[in-house]
Design a protein around this motif. Structure first.
Motif, PDB file in Angstrom:
ATOM      1  N   GLU A 102      15.510   6.738   2.395  1.00  0.00           N
ATOM      2  CA  GLU A 102      15.897   5.440   1.828  1.00  0.00           C
ATOM      3  C   GLU A 102      14.759   4.684   1.154  1.00  0.00           C
ATOM      4  O   GLU A 102      14.692   3.459   1.186  1.00  0.00           O
ATOM      5  N   LEU A 103      13.856   5.407   0.529  1.00  0.00           N
ATOM      6  CA  LEU A 103      12.768   4.756  -0.199  1.00  0.00           C
ATOM      7  C   LEU A 103      13.316   3.854  -1.302  1.00  0.00           C
ATOM      8  O   LEU A 103      12.721   2.815  -1.619  1.00  0.00           O
ATOM      9  N   ASP A 104      14.454   4.240  -1.860  1.00  0.00           N
ATOM     10  CA  ASP A 104      15.061   3.454  -2.941  1.00  0.00           C
ATOM     11  C   ASP A 104      15.563   2.095  -2.472  1.00  0.00           C
ATOM     12  O   ASP A 104      15.800   1.203  -3.291  1.00  0.00           O
ATOM     13  N   LYS A 105      15.711   1.909  -1.150  1.00  0.00           N
ATOM     14  CA  LYS A 105      16.206   0.646  -0.595  1.00  0.00           C
ATOM     15  C   LYS A 105      15.115  -0.134   0.133  1.00  0.00           C
ATOM     16  O   LYS A 105      15.349  -1.256   0.580  1.00  0.00           O
ATOM     17  N   ALA A 106      13.926   0.456   0.290  1.00  0.00           N
ATOM     18  CA  ALA A 106      12.887  -0.123   1.144  1.00  0.00           C
ATOM     19  C   ALA A 106      11.945  -1.042   0.376  1.00  0.00           C
ATOM     20  O   ALA A 106      11.711  -0.871  -0.814  1.00  0.00           O
ATOM     21  N   GLU A 107      11.396  -2.010   1.102  1.00  0.00           N
ATOM     22  CA  GLU A 107      10.298  -2.830   0.593  1.00  0.00           C
ATOM     23  C   GLU A 107       8.959  -2.350   1.144  1.00  0.00           C
ATOM     24  O   GLU A 107       7.936  -2.474   0.479  1.00  0.00           O
ATOM     25  N   LEU A 108       8.988  -1.814   2.378  1.00  0.00           N
ATOM     26  CA  LEU A 108       7.779  -1.308   3.023  1.00  0.00           C
ATOM     27  C   LEU A 108       7.986   0.138   3.446  1.00  0.00           C
ATOM     28  O   LEU A 108       9.102   0.547   3.769  1.00  0.00           O
ATOM     29  N   VAL A 109       6.876   0.889   3.481  1.00  0.00           N
ATOM     30  CA  VAL A 109       6.883   2.282   3.928  1.00  0.00           C
ATOM     31  C   VAL A 109       5.804   2.427   4.991  1.00  0.00           C
ATOM     32  O   VAL A 109       4.656   2.000   4.785  1.00  0.00           O
ATOM     33  N   ILE A 110       6.156   3.038   6.123  1.00  0.00           N
ATOM     34  CA  ILE A 110       5.211   3.239   7.217  1.00  0.00           C
ATOM     35  C   ILE A 110       5.069   4.733   7.488  1.00  0.00           C
ATOM     36  O   ILE A 110       6.061   5.447   7.654  1.00  0.00           O
ATOM     37  N   THR A 111       3.828   5.201   7.546  1.00  0.00           N
ATOM     38  CA  THR A 111       3.501   6.569   7.925  1.00  0.00           C
ATOM     39  C   THR A 111       2.287   6.499   8.853  1.00  0.00           C
ATOM     40  O   THR A 111       1.726   5.419   9.071  1.00  0.00           O
ATOM     41  N   PRO A 112       1.818   7.631   9.393  1.00  0.00           N
ATOM     42  CA  PRO A 112       0.589   7.592  10.196  1.00  0.00           C
ATOM     43  C   PRO A 112      -0.624   7.087   9.414  1.00  0.00           C
ATOM     44  O   PRO A 112      -1.613   6.658  10.018  1.00  0.00           O
ATOM     45  N   GLY A 114      -0.593   4.449   7.537  1.00  0.00           N
ATOM     46  CA  GLY A 114      -0.536   3.000   7.519  1.00  0.00           C
ATOM     47  C   GLY A 114       0.748   2.509   6.889  1.00  0.00           C
ATOM     48  O   GLY A 114       1.756   3.220   6.847  1.00  0.00           O
ATOM     49  N   VAL A 115       0.710   1.279   6.399  1.00  0.00           N
ATOM     50  CA  VAL A 115       1.876   0.678   5.758  1.00  0.00           C
ATOM     51  C   VAL A 115       1.546   0.433   4.288  1.00  0.00           C
ATOM     52  O   VAL A 115       0.426   0.079   3.929  1.00  0.00           O
ATOM     53  N   SER A 116       2.540   0.644   3.434  1.00  0.00           N
ATOM     54  CA  SER A 116       2.371   0.457   2.003  1.00  0.00           C
ATOM     55  C   SER A 116       3.613  -0.213   1.444  1.00  0.00           C
ATOM     56  O   SER A 116       4.722  -0.044   1.976  1.00  0.00           O
ATOM     57  N   LYS A 117       3.438  -0.977   0.383  1.00  0.00           N
ATOM     58  CA  LYS A 117       4.602  -1.464  -0.346  1.00  0.00           C
ATOM     59  C   LYS A 117       5.327  -0.269  -0.970  1.00  0.00           C
ATOM     60  O   LYS A 117       4.692   0.665  -1.471  1.00  0.00           O
ATOM     61  N   ALA A 118       6.643  -0.326  -0.959  1.00  0.00           N
ATOM     62  CA  ALA A 118       7.417   0.772  -1.542  1.00  0.00           C
ATOM     63  C   ALA A 118       7.107   0.923  -3.027  1.00  0.00           C
ATOM     64  O   ALA A 118       7.118   2.040  -3.568  1.00  0.00           O
ATOM     65  N   SER A 119       6.806  -0.187  -3.672  1.00  0.00           N
ATOM     66  CA  SER A 119       6.507  -0.151  -5.103  1.00  0.00           C
ATOM     67  C   SER A 119       5.210   0.585  -5.412  1.00  0.00           C
ATOM     68  O   SER A 119       4.961   0.977  -6.559  1.00  0.00           O
ATOM     69  N   GLY A 141       0.240   6.755  -1.862  1.00  0.00           N
ATOM     70  CA  GLY A 141       0.546   5.352  -1.617  1.00  0.00           C
ATOM     71  C   GLY A 141      -0.737   4.570  -1.406  1.00  0.00           C
ATOM     72  O   GLY A 141      -1.822   5.159  -1.268  1.00  0.00           O
ATOM     73  N   LYS A 142      -0.603   3.253  -1.364  1.00  0.00           N
ATOM     74  CA  LYS A 142      -1.734   2.385  -1.072  1.00  0.00           C
ATOM     75  C   LYS A 142      -1.570   1.878   0.362  1.00  0.00           C
ATOM     76  O   LYS A 142      -0.757   1.000   0.622  1.00  0.00           O
TER      77      LYS A 142
END
Length: 270
Positions: A102-112, A114-119, A141-142
Motif C-alpha cells: 500500500e505504498l500508493d496510499k501511505a504518507e510514511l514508510v517504516i523499515t529497519p 528507519g522512517v521515510s516519507k512515502a514521497s 528512500g530518505k
C-alpha cells in the motif's frame, strides 16, 4: 481464547467503539472486502481516527496494543489501516523490510533502516499474495533512524494470530452446525483433534508475545506457522465451500502470507 487477559475500562471502551464502527461501516462488504474502493478505505481510516483509535494505540500499554491487533485482524481491515495500526502511527503508514504494501496510499514508510516519507521512496510494484493490497519492492528512500522495529514485529505477530483466531472460530461454529450422517461433524475425532490442536497452537503463540516479548523474529515466525496451520485446517473443515470465494477464509490466509513475506528478514544469499 484460553489465555484470559484482563481488559481495563479504557481498552474495553475503545474496542467496543471500534467494533461498533466496523460492524456498521465495514462488515457490510462481507467477503468482498478486498474489492472496496480507495475512497471508502480512507473514509473508514479517518472515522477510526476520529473515535481515537490511533491516539489510544500511541499512549496505551504494549499489552493493550497487542490485544487490539488481535481483535481487529479478525475484521480483515484494509491493508493501509492494518499496517498503520502495526506501526502505531496516526497517519497512513506502511511497513516492511524490503517489501511494503500500500505504498500508493501511505504518507510514511517504516523499515529497519528507519522512517521515510512515502514521497521520498523509489519502489517497484510486484505481484502481491494478498488481492486486497498492492505490494512494492523498495529501491531507495530518505531514512530517519528509529528504534522500534522489533516492537512492530511483535504487533504484526498479534495481527497474524488474530487472523488465525477468526478462522478457528469459524471452524468451531461450522463444526457445530454442519450435520453429516445424523451428527454434527464436530463430534468426529478427526475434526475435534484439528480444532484442539489449532486452539493450543494459537494459544502458545499468544503466550509468546503477551508474556515474554523477547526475540521478535522468532515470535513472528512461530505466530505465522500456528496461524497458517489453523487457517488451512479451517478451509479443510469447511469442505468444498472453504476453498471458494463464497467465504472469506482465503482472504485471511493470503493476508498472513503477505505479512510474513514483508516482515521476515531475508536469509543470507536470498
Amino acid at each position: 481464547m484460553l489465555l484470559d487477559v484482563e481488559q481495563n475500562e479504557d481498552l474495553t471502551l475503545v474496542l467496543d467503539s471500534v467494533k461498533e464502527l466496523l460492524n456498521r461501516e465495514w462488515e457490510k462488504y462481507g467477503n468482498k472486502k478486498h474489492e472496496v474502493e480507495k475512497d471508502k478505505i480512507f473514509d473508514l481510516f479517518y472515522k477510526l481516527k476520529d473515535i481515537g483509535l490511533f491516539d489510544f494505540l500511541k499512549s496505551t500499554s504494549e499489552e493493550n496494543v497487542l490485544i487490539i491487533n488481535e481483535a481487529l485482524a479478525q475484521y480483515f481491515l484494509p491493508g493501509i489501516i492494518a499496517t498503520t495500526i502495526i506501526a502505531l502511527s496516526d497517519v497512513p503508514t506502511t511497513i516492511g523490510i524490503n517489501y511494503v504494501p500500500e505504498l500508493d496510499k501511505a504518507e510514511l514508510v517504516i523499515t529497519p533502516k528507519g522512517v521515510s516519507k512515502a514521497s521520498d521512496i523509489e519502489a517497484i510494484e510486484v505481484k502481491s499474495p494478498d488481492p486486497s493490497v498492492r505490494l512494492y519492492k523498495i529501491v531507495s528512500g530518505k531514512w530517519e533512524k528509529i528504534n522500534e522495529f522489533d516492537r512492530f514485529l511483535i504487533n504484526a505477530s498479534a495481527q497474524i494470530v488474530g487472523h488465525g483466531i477468526y478462522c478457528l472460530n469459524k471452524s468451531i461454529e461450522y463444526s457445530k452446525n454442519r450435520i453429516t450422517f445424523g451428527k454434527p461433524i464436530g463430534s468426529y475425532q478427526a475434526i475435534k483433534h484439528k480444532i484442539v490442536d489449532d486452539a493450543i497452537g494459537l494459544e502458545l503463540a499468544r503466550s509468546r508475545y503477551l508474556m515474554n516479548r523477547n526475540d521478535s523474529e522468532k515470535i513472528l515466525e512461530y505466530s505465522f506457522n500456528k496461524s497458517f496451520r489453523a487457517i488451512l485446517d479451517s478451509i479443510q473443515i469447511h469442505g468444498g465451500i472453504g476453498f471458494t470465494t463464497d467465504m472469506d477464509l482465503h482472504l485471511h490466509l493470503k493476508r498472513v502470507v503477505m505479512l510474513e513475506k514483508i516482515l521476515t528478514y531475508p536469509t543470507q544469499g536470498s
